[in-house]
Write a protein that holds these residues in place. Sequence first.
Motif, PDB file in Angstrom:
ATOM      1  N   ARG A 306       0.836  -1.201   0.000  1.00  0.00           N
ATOM      2  CA  ARG A 306       0.000   0.000   0.000  1.00  0.00           C
ATOM      3  C   ARG A 306       0.879   1.262   0.000  1.00  0.00           C
ATOM      4  O   ARG A 306       0.560   2.251  -0.660  1.00  0.00           O
ATOM      5  N   ALA A 307       1.967   1.216   0.751  1.00  0.00           N
ATOM      6  CA  ALA A 307       2.896   2.353   0.758  1.00  0.00           C
ATOM      7  C   ALA A 307       3.501   2.559  -0.628  1.00  0.00           C
ATOM      8  O   ALA A 307       3.660   3.695  -1.079  1.00  0.00           O
ATOM      9  N   ALA A 308       3.825   1.480  -1.295  1.00  0.00           N
ATOM     10  CA  ALA A 308       4.375   1.575  -2.648  1.00  0.00           C
ATOM     11  C   ALA A 308       3.368   2.195  -3.606  1.00  0.00           C
ATOM     12  O   ALA A 308       3.728   2.933  -4.528  1.00  0.00           O
ATOM     13  N   GLY A 309       2.089   1.917  -3.384  1.00  0.00           N
ATOM     14  CA  GLY A 309       1.044   2.441  -4.247  1.00  0.00           C
ATOM     15  C   GLY A 309       0.907   3.945  -4.188  1.00  0.00           C
ATOM     16  O   GLY A 309       0.328   4.560  -5.092  1.00  0.00           O
ATOM     17  N   VAL A 310       1.435   4.573  -3.125  1.00  0.00           N
ATOM     18  CA  VAL A 310       1.407   6.036  -3.030  1.00  0.00           C
ATOM     19  C   VAL A 310       2.321   6.639  -4.101  1.00  0.00           C
ATOM     20  O   VAL A 310       2.039   7.718  -4.634  1.00  0.00           O
ATOM     21  N   ILE A 311       3.385   5.932  -4.440  1.00  0.00           N
ATOM     22  CA  ILE A 311       4.289   6.400  -5.501  1.00  0.00           C
ATOM     23  C   ILE A 311       3.622   6.209  -6.856  1.00  0.00           C
ATOM     24  O   ILE A 311       3.566   7.119  -7.676  1.00  0.00           O
ATOM     25  N   HIS A 312       3.085   5.004  -7.077  1.00  0.00           N
ATOM     26  CA  HIS A 312       2.373   4.706  -8.331  1.00  0.00           C
ATOM     27  C   HIS A 312       1.554   3.446  -8.115  1.00  0.00           C
ATOM     28  O   HIS A 312       2.022   2.499  -7.465  1.00  0.00           O
ATOM     29  N   SER A 313       0.360   3.415  -8.667  1.00  0.00           N
ATOM     30  CA  SER A 313      -0.509   2.240  -8.488  1.00  0.00           C
ATOM     31  C   SER A 313       0.132   0.974  -9.035  1.00  0.00           C
ATOM     32  O   SER A 313      -0.109  -0.129  -8.522  1.00  0.00           O
ATOM     33  N   ASP A 314       0.986   1.096 -10.073  1.00  0.00           N
ATOM     34  CA  ASP A 314       1.670  -0.081 -10.615  1.00  0.00           C
ATOM     35  C   ASP A 314       2.600  -0.706  -9.586  1.00  0.00           C
ATOM     36  O   ASP A 314       2.827  -1.923  -9.595  1.00  0.00           O
ATOM     37  N   LYS A 350       5.061  -8.612   1.637  1.00  0.00           N
ATOM     38  CA  LYS A 350       3.771  -7.932   1.534  1.00  0.00           C
ATOM     39  C   LYS A 350       3.123  -7.628   2.879  1.00  0.00           C
ATOM     40  O   LYS A 350       2.275  -6.746   2.977  1.00  0.00           O
ATOM     41  N   GLU A 351       3.507  -8.354   3.920  1.00  0.00           N
ATOM     42  CA  GLU A 351       2.858  -8.157   5.221  1.00  0.00           C
ATOM     43  C   GLU A 351       3.570  -7.113   6.083  1.00  0.00           C
ATOM     44  O   GLU A 351       3.098  -6.777   7.171  1.00  0.00           O
ATOM     45  N   TYR A 352       4.684  -6.592   5.606  1.00  0.00           N
ATOM     46  CA  TYR A 352       5.456  -5.657   6.422  1.00  0.00           C
ATOM     47  C   TYR A 352       4.674  -4.365   6.653  1.00  0.00           C
ATOM     48  O   TYR A 352       4.134  -3.760   5.718  1.00  0.00           O
ATOM     49  N   ILE A 353       4.627  -3.935   7.906  1.00  0.00           N
ATOM     50  CA  ILE A 353       3.998  -2.666   8.267  1.00  0.00           C
ATOM     51  C   ILE A 353       5.060  -1.571   8.256  1.00  0.00           C
ATOM     52  O   ILE A 353       6.018  -1.617   9.039  1.00  0.00           O
ATOM     53  N   VAL A 354       4.893  -0.607   7.379  1.00  0.00           N
ATOM     54  CA  VAL A 354       5.891   0.459   7.220  1.00  0.00           C
ATOM     55  C   VAL A 354       5.892   1.365   8.449  1.00  0.00           C
ATOM     56  O   VAL A 354       4.842   1.709   8.995  1.00  0.00           O
ATOM     57  N   LYS A 355       7.084   1.752   8.876  1.00  0.00           N
ATOM     58  CA  LYS A 355       7.248   2.610  10.062  1.00  0.00           C
ATOM     59  C   LYS A 355       7.683   4.017   9.643  1.00  0.00           C
ATOM     60  O   LYS A 355       8.312   4.196   8.596  1.00  0.00           O
TER      61      LYS A 355
END
Length: 366
Positions: A306-314, A350-355
């Motif tokens: 989800r954090a990666a999706g902030v950069i781009h949905s791809d 994929k399960e990592y919670i970003v800090k």
Amino acid sequence: MGLSVGIVGLPNVGKSTIFNALTRQQKAEAANYPFCTIEPNKAVVPVPDKRLDKLAEIAKSQKVIHATVDFVDIAGLVKGASQGEGLGNKFLSNIRETDAILQVVRCFDDGNVVHVDGSIDPIRDIEIIEAELIIADFQMMENRLGRVQKAARADKAIAATLPAFEALLKHLGEGNMAYKFEGKDSEQGRIIFKESQFLTDKKVIYCCNVDEDGLLEDNDYVKSVQAYAAARGADVVKICAKMEEDLNGMSEEERNEFLKEYGVAESGLDQIVHTGYHTLGLISYLTQGPKETRAWTIRRGDTAPRAAGVIHSDFERGFIRAQVMSYNDYVEKGGEAACREAGLLRTEGKEYIVKDGDVIEFLFNV
């Protein structure tokens, strides 16, 4: 994802002065009379984050890109705005899409600055504003009722929401805020709230505008706002709009020295942004490289995809893994290569919670 804040308050409580100070741009006319702000003022402000400069220095980045906050300042509201008093509440539509509301209340005495109601009473002012927000939400729902009732005759899904719709309309009509509606978390309530952007369901930050003495010690006005906010579970910031205005045009060193003289740890902008992030449960992760160092805003608890999706949905759709370092490790070791050698560069799935403060590189399939 960015943070957007709508600024509301009675006329002449310091809204436009605070807007000018926060944005460090003289876009909003600040005058000693009501209704001087006619059109909504908007500005995009970089989020102060000293970590970025340090990362950029180590990574030798060509540029630094901060996360941003959108501020929207609308005309002052008065009691009876919904019935056409003052400029009315037509500008409230400008803040329906914001994430939070910053309600500015005057918490100082000054006979030279006119108060629209003739006396200083921050709780009265808060209640006036919140009553107008309730009425605006009620009118929005009332205007939709006929269309919803008509559509419900032909659509079972819409018909299923009608009892909750009518109950919420009654709730608002009785002078209650949307966030207090008992059916909010029901299946039908969630549908209505998702599509309605209620003003009285938004997170609120109460901003006490004080004089210079009020910065040093909480006066009775501030204490009353703090008690009111605590009962609602809301946050409070205390700033001196006049002092913030004086900071405009100063260098970073001058600003820090000026704040130190007043015993203030951070500027009003920093306070509001940090409080806004806390109120909305937001954090920032960081990316770095030779081209740019950048901060990205996400919600606390977001996973790596989800954090990666902030950069781009791809990035979210094709997420493979994330290479993660903590900011402190990156700075202490002096860069990515040293973190890798020290075993401080982790591979997360994929399960990592970003800090907050994670320095991340995402790997993904196109």
